[in-house]
Design an enzyme around this catalytic site. Sequence first.
Site, PDB file in Angstrom:
ATOM      1  N   GLY A  20       0.823  -1.209   0.000  1.00 38.89           N
ATOM      2  CA  GLY A  20       0.000   0.000   0.000  1.00 38.89           C
ATOM      3  C   GLY A  20       0.860   1.263   0.000  1.00 38.89           C
ATOM      4  O   GLY A  20       0.549   2.239  -0.669  1.00 38.89           O
ATOM      5  N   ARG A  24       7.360   1.821   1.173  1.00 35.92           N
ATOM      6  CA  ARG A  24       7.635   0.392   1.357  1.00 35.92           C
ATOM      7  C   ARG A  24       8.072  -0.244   0.040  1.00 35.92           C
ATOM      8  O   ARG A  24       8.900  -1.143   0.014  1.00 35.92           O
ATOM      9  CB  ARG A  24       6.390  -0.324   1.881  1.00 35.92           C
ATOM     10  CG  ARG A  24       6.046   0.050   3.294  1.00 35.92           C
ATOM     11  CD  ARG A  24       6.817  -0.826   4.227  1.00 35.92           C
ATOM     12  NE  ARG A  24       6.947  -0.189   5.507  1.00 35.92           N
ATOM     13  CZ  ARG A  24       7.206  -0.841   6.631  1.00 35.92           C
ATOM     14  NH1 ARG A  24       7.362  -2.125   6.609  1.00 35.92           N
ATOM     15  NH2 ARG A  24       7.339  -0.212   7.754  1.00 35.92           N
ATOM     16  N   ARG A  43       2.238  11.119  -8.889  1.00 35.01           N
ATOM     17  CA  ARG A  43       1.535  11.298  -7.604  1.00 35.01           C
ATOM     18  C   ARG A  43       2.315  10.745  -6.411  1.00 35.01           C
ATOM     19  O   ARG A  43       1.722  10.441  -5.369  1.00 35.01           O
ATOM     20  CB  ARG A  43       0.147  10.644  -7.636  1.00 35.01           C
ATOM     21  CG  ARG A  43      -0.815  11.382  -8.534  1.00 35.01           C
ATOM     22  CD  ARG A  43      -2.157  10.695  -8.600  1.00 35.01           C
ATOM     23  NE  ARG A  43      -3.012  11.408  -9.522  1.00 35.01           N
ATOM     24  CZ  ARG A  43      -4.092  12.111  -9.159  1.00 35.01           C
ATOM     25  NH1 ARG A  43      -4.464  12.154  -7.908  1.00 35.01           N
ATOM     26  NH2 ARG A  43      -4.805  12.724 -10.061  1.00 35.01           N
ATOM     27  N   ARG A  87      -0.434  -8.652  -3.399  1.00 33.50           N
ATOM     28  CA  ARG A  87      -0.479  -7.564  -2.421  1.00 33.50           C
ATOM     29  C   ARG A  87       0.339  -7.972  -1.204  1.00 33.50           C
ATOM     30  O   ARG A  87       0.234  -9.117  -0.726  1.00 33.50           O
ATOM     31  CB  ARG A  87      -1.930  -7.288  -2.015  1.00 33.50           C
ATOM     32  CG  ARG A  87      -2.057  -6.480  -0.762  1.00 33.50           C
ATOM     33  CD  ARG A  87      -3.407  -5.860  -0.541  1.00 33.50           C
ATOM     34  NE  ARG A  87      -3.644  -5.555   0.857  1.00 33.50           N
ATOM     35  CZ  ARG A  87      -3.012  -4.604   1.558  1.00 33.50           C
ATOM     36  NH1 ARG A  87      -2.093  -3.867   0.983  1.00 33.50           N
ATOM     37  NH2 ARG A  87      -3.308  -4.396   2.830  1.00 33.50           N
ATOM     38  N   SER A  90      -0.514  -4.915   5.560  1.00 32.03           N
ATOM     39  CA  SER A  90      -0.839  -5.214   6.950  1.00 32.03           C
ATOM     40  C   SER A  90      -2.338  -5.414   7.103  1.00 32.03           C
ATOM     41  O   SER A  90      -3.122  -5.056   6.216  1.00 32.03           O
ATOM     42  CB  SER A  90      -0.359  -4.078   7.859  1.00 32.03           C
ATOM     43  OG  SER A  90      -0.984  -2.883   7.470  1.00 32.03           O
ATOM     44  N   ASP A 204      -2.105  -5.010  13.922  1.00 29.63           N
ATOM     45  CA  ASP A 204      -2.888  -4.585  15.083  1.00 29.63           C
ATOM     46  C   ASP A 204      -3.989  -5.620  15.278  1.00 29.63           C
ATOM     47  O   ASP A 204      -4.158  -6.504  14.431  1.00 29.63           O
ATOM     48  CB  ASP A 204      -3.466  -3.171  14.882  1.00 29.63           C
ATOM     49  CG  ASP A 204      -4.252  -3.043  13.597  1.00 29.63           C
ATOM     50  OD1 ASP A 204      -3.660  -2.641  12.583  1.00 29.63           O
ATOM     51  OD2 ASP A 204      -5.448  -3.372  13.592  1.00 29.63           O
ATOM     52  N   ARG A 217       8.376  -3.555  12.487  1.00 28.42           N
ATOM     53  CA  ARG A 217       7.638  -3.437  11.218  1.00 28.42           C
ATOM     54  C   ARG A 217       8.488  -3.796  10.016  1.00 28.42           C
ATOM     55  O   ARG A 217       8.017  -4.435   9.079  1.00 28.42           O
ATOM     56  CB  ARG A 217       7.055  -2.025  11.069  1.00 28.42           C
ATOM     57  CG  ARG A 217       5.837  -1.892  11.959  1.00 28.42           C
ATOM     58  CD  ARG A 217       5.177  -0.547  11.923  1.00 28.42           C
ATOM     59  NE  ARG A 217       4.237  -0.495  13.029  1.00 28.42           N
ATOM     60  CZ  ARG A 217       2.924  -0.601  12.918  1.00 28.42           C
ATOM     61  NH1 ARG A 217       2.363  -0.725  11.751  1.00 28.42           N
ATOM     62  NH2 ARG A 217       2.150  -0.579  13.980  1.00 28.42           N
TER      63      ARG A 217
END
Length: 234
Positions: A20, A24, A43, A87, A90, A204, A217
């Site tokens: 996403g 990353r 963008r 994909r 998280s 989470d 992470r």
Amino acid sequence: MTVHIGAEKGDIAPTVLMPGDPYRAKWAAETFLDDARCINEVRGMLGFTGTWKGNPVTIQGSGMGMPSLSIYANELIKDYDAQTLIRIGSCGGMQSHVKIRDVILAMTASTLSTPSRGIFRELNFAPCADYGLLAAAHDAAKEKGVPTHVGGIYSSDVFYDERPDLNEQMVRHGILGVEMEAAELYNLAARYGRRALAVLTVSDHLITHEALPSEDREKTFGDMVEIALAAAFR
Ligand code: HPA
């Protein structure tokens, strides 16, 4: 070039990993690919192409949510002929046996709506992963010793949820985790005959309210990249 991707036709590999977060994508390309070069900056949604064990790979940010992912996946598939789209992201854990840091391989992705709802209308299409990719990712995760769950996830349209009853029904029906992109990726892969999978780390937890410490992470994200690459080229 497309409306949202500045790459030339040959700049995108048949295999595309889609985090996403565009930063990353940059980190994963610099860490895991050889000869990675930036192929998209439109963008700020960074994309990189390089090789992994000699295989060409593109890592392209998708942005957050299904409308954003849908734009990039549509263009990757229709304009750049991407064949395998994975994909890496998280999710929030939704079952007590699913722990923070665990990996979820999304066999199916339930939704309330996706950008594809305009096509399906009253039909409840069942978006699902490519079985070959799923099985290969499961093998790769086992070899790495990463605790992994395979099952259904929920692709929500909102992060800040005002309908806790929906989450309750998802939990009740065994859904492992919640994120915001996979269902539309699976819809598009089905529509255009491509392979898709979502590899997710539990960052989470909706039941325990734990969260992944920020120092963990990078490591957990790296595990996902390696699982995705191993699955794509198995
Ligand atoms: N909800 C939706 N998307 C998410 C979550 C969540 O709790 N965690 C990570 N992605």
